[in-house]
Write a protein that holds these residues in place. Structure first.
Motif, PDB file in Angstrom:
ATOM      1  N   SER A  76     -28.805 -41.760  78.063  1.00 54.59           N
ATOM      2  CA  SER A  76     -28.372 -40.531  77.385  1.00 54.59           C
ATOM      3  C   SER A  76     -28.492 -40.690  75.873  1.00 54.59           C
ATOM      4  CB  SER A  76     -26.918 -40.209  77.748  1.00 54.59           C
ATOM      5  OG  SER A  76     -26.774 -40.034  79.147  1.00 54.59           O
ATOM      6  N   VAL A  77     -28.551 -39.539  75.185  1.00 50.47           N
ATOM      7  CA  VAL A  77     -28.646 -39.521  73.722  1.00 50.47           C
ATOM      8  C   VAL A  77     -27.527 -38.632  73.184  1.00 50.47           C
ATOM      9  CG1 VAL A  77     -30.055 -38.857  71.748  1.00 50.47           C
ATOM     10  CG2 VAL A  77     -31.132 -39.901  73.744  1.00 50.47           C
ATOM     11  N   ALA A  78     -26.840 -39.102  72.147  1.00 46.19           N
ATOM     12  CA  ALA A  78     -25.717 -38.347  71.571  1.00 46.19           C
ATOM     13  C   ALA A  78     -26.051 -37.853  70.171  1.00 46.19           C
ATOM     14  CB  ALA A  78     -24.464 -39.216  71.535  1.00 46.19           C
ATOM     15  N   GLY A  79     -25.515 -36.658  69.841  1.00 43.55           N
ATOM     16  CA  GLY A  79     -25.649 -36.087  68.506  1.00 43.55           C
ATOM     17  C   GLY A  79     -24.311 -35.529  68.049  1.00 43.55           C
ATOM     18  N   VAL A  80     -24.182 -35.281  66.744  1.00 44.51           N
ATOM     19  CA  VAL A  80     -22.900 -34.897  66.157  1.00 44.51           C
ATOM     20  C   VAL A  80     -22.968 -33.474  65.602  1.00 44.51           C
ATOM     21  CG1 VAL A  80     -21.238 -35.433  64.348  1.00 44.51           C
ATOM     22  CG2 VAL A  80     -22.358 -37.278  65.586  1.00 44.51           C
ATOM     23  N   ILE A  81     -21.875 -32.705  65.836  1.00 44.48           N
ATOM     24  CA  ILE A  81     -21.685 -31.394  65.210  1.00 44.48           C
ATOM     25  C   ILE A  81     -20.601 -31.577  64.151  1.00 44.48           C
ATOM     26  CG2 ILE A  81     -21.120 -28.969  65.597  1.00 44.48           C
ATOM     27  CD1 ILE A  81     -21.637 -29.551  68.627  1.00 44.48           C
ATOM     28  N   SER A  82     -20.919 -31.272  62.900  1.00 48.30           N
ATOM     29  CA  SER A  82     -19.973 -31.636  61.840  1.00 48.30           C
ATOM     30  C   SER A  82     -19.983 -30.628  60.699  1.00 48.30           C
ATOM     31  CB  SER A  82     -20.335 -33.022  61.291  1.00 48.30           C
ATOM     32  OG  SER A  82     -19.566 -33.324  60.154  1.00 48.30           O
ATOM     33  N   GLY A  83     -18.838 -30.565  59.996  1.00 50.96           N
ATOM     34  CA  GLY A  83     -18.752 -29.791  58.760  1.00 50.96           C
ATOM     35  C   GLY A  83     -19.098 -30.677  57.576  1.00 50.96           C
ATOM     36  N   TYR A  84     -19.305 -30.035  56.395  1.00 47.01           N
ATOM     37  CA  TYR A  84     -19.664 -30.803  55.197  1.00 47.01           C
ATOM     38  C   TYR A  84     -18.610 -31.847  54.843  1.00 47.01           C
ATOM     39  CZ  TYR A  84     -23.556 -27.654  54.206  1.00 47.01           C
ATOM     40  OH  TYR A  84     -24.730 -26.949  54.270  1.00 47.01           O
ATOM     41  N   SER A  85     -17.346 -31.511  55.059  1.00 45.85           N
ATOM     42  CA  SER A  85     -16.265 -32.418  54.661  1.00 45.85           C
ATOM     43  C   SER A  85     -16.178 -33.647  55.557  1.00 45.85           C
ATOM     44  CB  SER A  85     -14.927 -31.671  54.700  1.00 45.85           C
ATOM     45  OG  SER A  85     -14.679 -31.185  56.015  1.00 45.85           O
ATOM     46  N   ASP A  86     -16.857 -33.622  56.719  1.00 43.47           N
ATOM     47  CA  ASP A  86     -16.801 -34.745  57.667  1.00 43.47           C
ATOM     48  C   ASP A  86     -17.927 -35.753  57.461  1.00 43.47           C
ATOM     49  OD1 ASP A  86     -14.645 -33.562  58.919  1.00 43.47           O
ATOM     50  OD2 ASP A  86     -15.907 -32.444  60.336  1.00 43.47           O
ATOM     51  N   PHE A  87     -18.660 -35.653  56.355  1.00 46.72           N
ATOM     52  CA  PHE A  87     -19.875 -36.450  56.240  1.00 46.72           C
ATOM     53  C   PHE A  87     -19.653 -37.960  56.341  1.00 46.72           C
ATOM     54  CE2 PHE A  87     -24.035 -37.751  54.707  1.00 46.72           C
ATOM     55  CZ  PHE A  87     -24.832 -36.851  55.394  1.00 46.72           C
ATOM     56  N   PRO A  88     -18.567 -38.533  55.786  1.00 45.66           N
ATOM     57  CA  PRO A  88     -18.327 -39.974  55.997  1.00 45.66           C
ATOM     58  C   PRO A  88     -18.197 -40.318  57.485  1.00 45.66           C
ATOM     59  CG  PRO A  88     -16.978 -39.175  54.200  1.00 45.66           C
ATOM     60  CD  PRO A  88     -17.575 -37.960  54.842  1.00 45.66           C
ATOM     61  N   LEU A  89     -17.589 -39.387  58.251  1.00 51.67           N
ATOM     62  CA  LEU A  89     -17.465 -39.616  59.694  1.00 51.67           C
ATOM     63  C   LEU A  89     -18.814 -39.493  60.395  1.00 51.67           C
ATOM     64  CD1 LEU A  89     -14.149 -37.667  60.429  1.00 51.67           C
ATOM     65  CD2 LEU A  89     -14.468 -40.143  60.255  1.00 51.67           C
ATOM     66  N   VAL A  90     -19.676 -38.612  59.878  1.00 51.76           N
ATOM     67  CA  VAL A  90     -21.033 -38.486  60.431  1.00 51.76           C
ATOM     68  C   VAL A  90     -21.773 -39.812  60.289  1.00 51.76           C
ATOM     69  CG1 VAL A  90     -23.283 -37.384  60.145  1.00 51.76           C
ATOM     70  CG2 VAL A  90     -21.205 -36.008  60.042  1.00 51.76           C
ATOM     71  N   LYS A  91     -21.629 -40.427  59.113  1.00 51.82           N
ATOM     72  CA  LYS A  91     -22.275 -41.719  58.884  1.00 51.82           C
ATOM     73  C   LYS A  91     -21.777 -42.758  59.887  1.00 51.82           C
ATOM     74  CE  LYS A  91     -23.080 -45.190  55.296  1.00 51.82           C
ATOM     75  NZ  LYS A  91     -22.801 -45.583  53.880  1.00 51.82           N
ATOM     76  N   GLU A  92     -20.455 -42.746  60.136  1.00 54.64           N
ATOM     77  CA  GLU A  92     -19.880 -43.679  61.111  1.00 54.64           C
ATOM     78  C   GLU A  92     -20.426 -43.398  62.514  1.00 54.64           C
ATOM     79  OE1 GLU A  92     -15.515 -45.170  62.807  1.00 54.64           O
ATOM     80  OE2 GLU A  92     -15.628 -43.722  61.151  1.00 54.64           O
ATOM     81  N   ALA A  93     -20.575 -42.104  62.838  1.00 51.64           N
ATOM     82  CA  ALA A  93     -21.111 -41.730  64.152  1.00 51.64           C
ATOM     83  C   ALA A  93     -22.542 -42.220  64.320  1.00 51.64           C
ATOM     84  CB  ALA A  93     -21.047 -40.217  64.325  1.00 51.64           C
ATOM     85  N   LEU A  94     -23.345 -42.072  63.265  1.00 45.99           N
ATOM     86  CA  LEU A  94     -24.733 -42.540  63.323  1.00 45.99           C
ATOM     87  C   LEU A  94     -24.790 -44.054  63.498  1.00 45.99           C
ATOM     88  CD1 LEU A  94     -26.290 -40.312  60.508  1.00 45.99           C
ATOM     89  CD2 LEU A  94     -26.619 -40.061  62.975  1.00 45.99           C
ATOM     90  N   LEU A  95     -23.885 -44.761  62.819  1.00 43.15           N
ATOM     91  CA  LEU A  95     -23.836 -46.214  62.946  1.00 43.15           C
ATOM     92  C   LEU A  95     -23.418 -46.641  64.356  1.00 43.15           C
ATOM     93  CD1 LEU A  95     -22.204 -47.182  59.516  1.00 43.15           C
ATOM     94  CD2 LEU A  95     -24.574 -47.595  60.232  1.00 43.15           C
TER      95      LEU A  95
END
Length: 525
Positions: A76-95
């Motif tokens: 499976s492959v995962a992707g993130v739905i995020s707001g602009y203010s969550d960008f540090p968390l997006v980076k963590e999700a990508l990692l």
């Protein structure tokens, strides 16, 4: 493609689902989850290919969900739905393993671009997984084949016993051996060695399941034979053998032996099982099961009767009386009645050898070496036709044998159809590794077997059966000269499912056994 949307905001989730259901993405099956915990429950019962998740959700957040997917859903492959203010968390999700992200508010173009990217990644993962699975299956199959080769060499006295390897293959003492014959459905050599091994593994798996044992081997020297090792009693073995005969087509007969205490007795027990079949099997019998408690025939009536006709047969052979010779062989000796009179296969083959011996003694000074070789080839083909239970081909070959030795001048001198012969040669060139025969080729080209045989011999100077055999042996020589395959593999690829028979024919046509020819090629290199 299955997609899971994990988003705690109802209208955001429904908006994404609505966009995915548009025409361009109509082939996607969509599941919804309000949080990471619910998403995990859904994925455990119905895995998705693509997971799109919000980051901040109750109970289990998006980061933990992505970590769980990485550990538990390898394809499976995962992707993130995020707001602009969550960008540090997006980076963590990508990692942590997310492939891509979409910013809120979600736009249809961005969503499609993200899903397309993730779908491509899923297909690549699936393709890699399928390739790895094929590779692993191929390696497992080849390891099994190597075990079969070692076992076959052992039971045919080509290799000394190795008790450690036999035990590691699942053979335990005490044991009972069952020899089972199976008629292959695949065309020998037509689709390469892999297709042959795949079919053999399917047969072995069927036998392992029915007899509940790991110790099942394919005899690579006799392609129709499988050996099963079990601890079951005789009655249970007969019941299981009957069960697999009824459940699956292709099984011919079986021989069940006594319980043995020593691994060293495996070769001798194999010979006992083989002899039990050889002595008792009848021509065209179906699913017969023999065991050590059954007595062998005390006398083979047709074999005894044949002896009284050999002297008059010799007299008619010397006078070149084809009509009378044919009558003695087919009617008095009775080879024309082997099917309806339910002959033992053993006595048919013994009679063939007696006829061959008689003809050779009569004609050995009068016919050429080429005709003698041709006659030998036809006699061999008669036995092969018997093994294939092709009565029509057997009788046609018997007729050709008589004509080859007697050199009858009663045949009409037809104008030979060269176009037909060229078509036959092309057909043989494309199909000689299959079990093609004189009768099957004649039927394909709408002529009688005798007409085709006579026409081919007059045009090419060799009978059709010998021509096919020469093609097979030439292909076998090419494989041996390349030095990349085992001799048992080469036999199958050249169209022989019985290595012993291949060895015999190869030596007749080349003057060397396959092993000796291989050694000669290695010296040259």
């Amino acid at each position: 493609m299955k997609v899971l949307i994990a988003e705690d905001e109802y209208w955001v989730r429904k908006s994404i689902v609505s966009m995915l259901k548009k025409e361009e993405l109509s082939d996607i099956d969509i599941q919804e989850a309000e949080n990471g915990e619910e998403a995990i429950v859904l994925l455990e019962s119905n895995p998705a290919d693509i997971i799109l998740t919000d980051i901040e959700m109750p109970f289990v957040d998006g980061i933990r969900l992505i970590q769980w997917v990485k550990e538990n859903c390898p394809y499976s492959v995962a992707g993130v739905i995020s707001g602009y203010s969550d960008f540090p968390l997006v980076k963590e999700a990508l990692l942590n393993g997310a492939l891509d992200y979409i910013l809120k508010p979600v736009k249809r173009e961005s969503l499609k671009e993200c899903v397309d990217k993730m779908a491509a990644a899923v297909k690549e993962k699936q393709s890699n997984a399928a390739r790895m699975e094929r590779q692993q299956k191929s390696e497992t199959m080849y390891q099994s084949y190597l075990q079969d080769i070692e076992f076959s060499r052992y039971i045919t006295a080509r290799q000394r016993h190795n008790s450690v390897s036999m035990e590691s293959y699942g053979v335990k003492t005490p044991f009972r051996m069952i020899l089972i014959r199976y008629k292959s459905k695949s065309e020998t050599g037509k689709n390469g060695m892999n297709s042959i091994l795949e079919e053999k593994e399917r047969v072995k798996d069927s036998l392992k399941n029915v007899f509940n044992t790991k110790a099942v081997f394919w005899n690579t020297y006799r392609g129709q034979e499988y050996l099963v090792f079990t601890e079951d009693n005789l009655l249970y073995c007969r019941e299981k053998t009957s069960l697999i005969f009824a459940a699956q087509e292709g099984f011919l007969c079986a021989s069940i032996g006594e319980k043995q205490k020593n691994l060293q007795d495996i070769p001798s027990e194999y010979r006992n099982l083989l002899l039990k079949i050889v002595k008792n099997i009848r021509y065209k019998s179906q699913n017969e099961i023999f065991d050590y408690t059954q007595p062998d025939p005390k006398q083979y009536i047709h074999l005894v009767q044949t002896e009284q006709y050999l002297t008059p047969l010799k007299k008619e052979l010397e006078s070149r009386n084809l009509e009378q010779v044919y009558k003695i062989v087919m009617d008095y000796i009775g080879l024309g009645k082997i099917c309806e009179e339910n002959w033992y296969l053993f006595e048919v083959k013994q009679i063939i050898q007696r006829l061959k011996s008689t003809m050779v003694k009569v004609f050995q000074r009068d016919i050429s070496d080429e005709d003698m070789t041709e006659g030998d080839s036809l006699f061999d083909s008669m036995e092969q036709a018997l093994d294939r239970e092709n009565t029509r081909e057997f009788l046609e070959l018997a007729t050709q044998v008589l004509k080859t030795y007697i050199q009858s001048e009663q045949e009409p001198e037809d104008q030979e159809p060269e176009d037909l012969i060229q078509k036959v040669k092309r057909y043989v060139e494309e199909n000689y590794t299959d079990n093609i025969s004189l009768s099957s080729i004649a039927e394909k080209f709408f002529v009688t077997p005798s007409y085709l045989s006579r026409s081919f011999k007059k045009t090419e100077g060799v009978n059709l059966i010998s021509y096919i055999t020469e093609k097979k042996i030439q292909k076998a020589k090419e494989y041996i000269e390349k030095g990349e395959l085992k001799l048992s593999e080469i036999a199958f690829l050249a169209g022989y499912d019985d290595y012993t028979y291949f060895n015999k024919v190869f030596k007749r046509y080349t003057g060397y056994s396959p092993k000796d020819y291989q050694a000669q090629c290695r010296k040259t290199d």
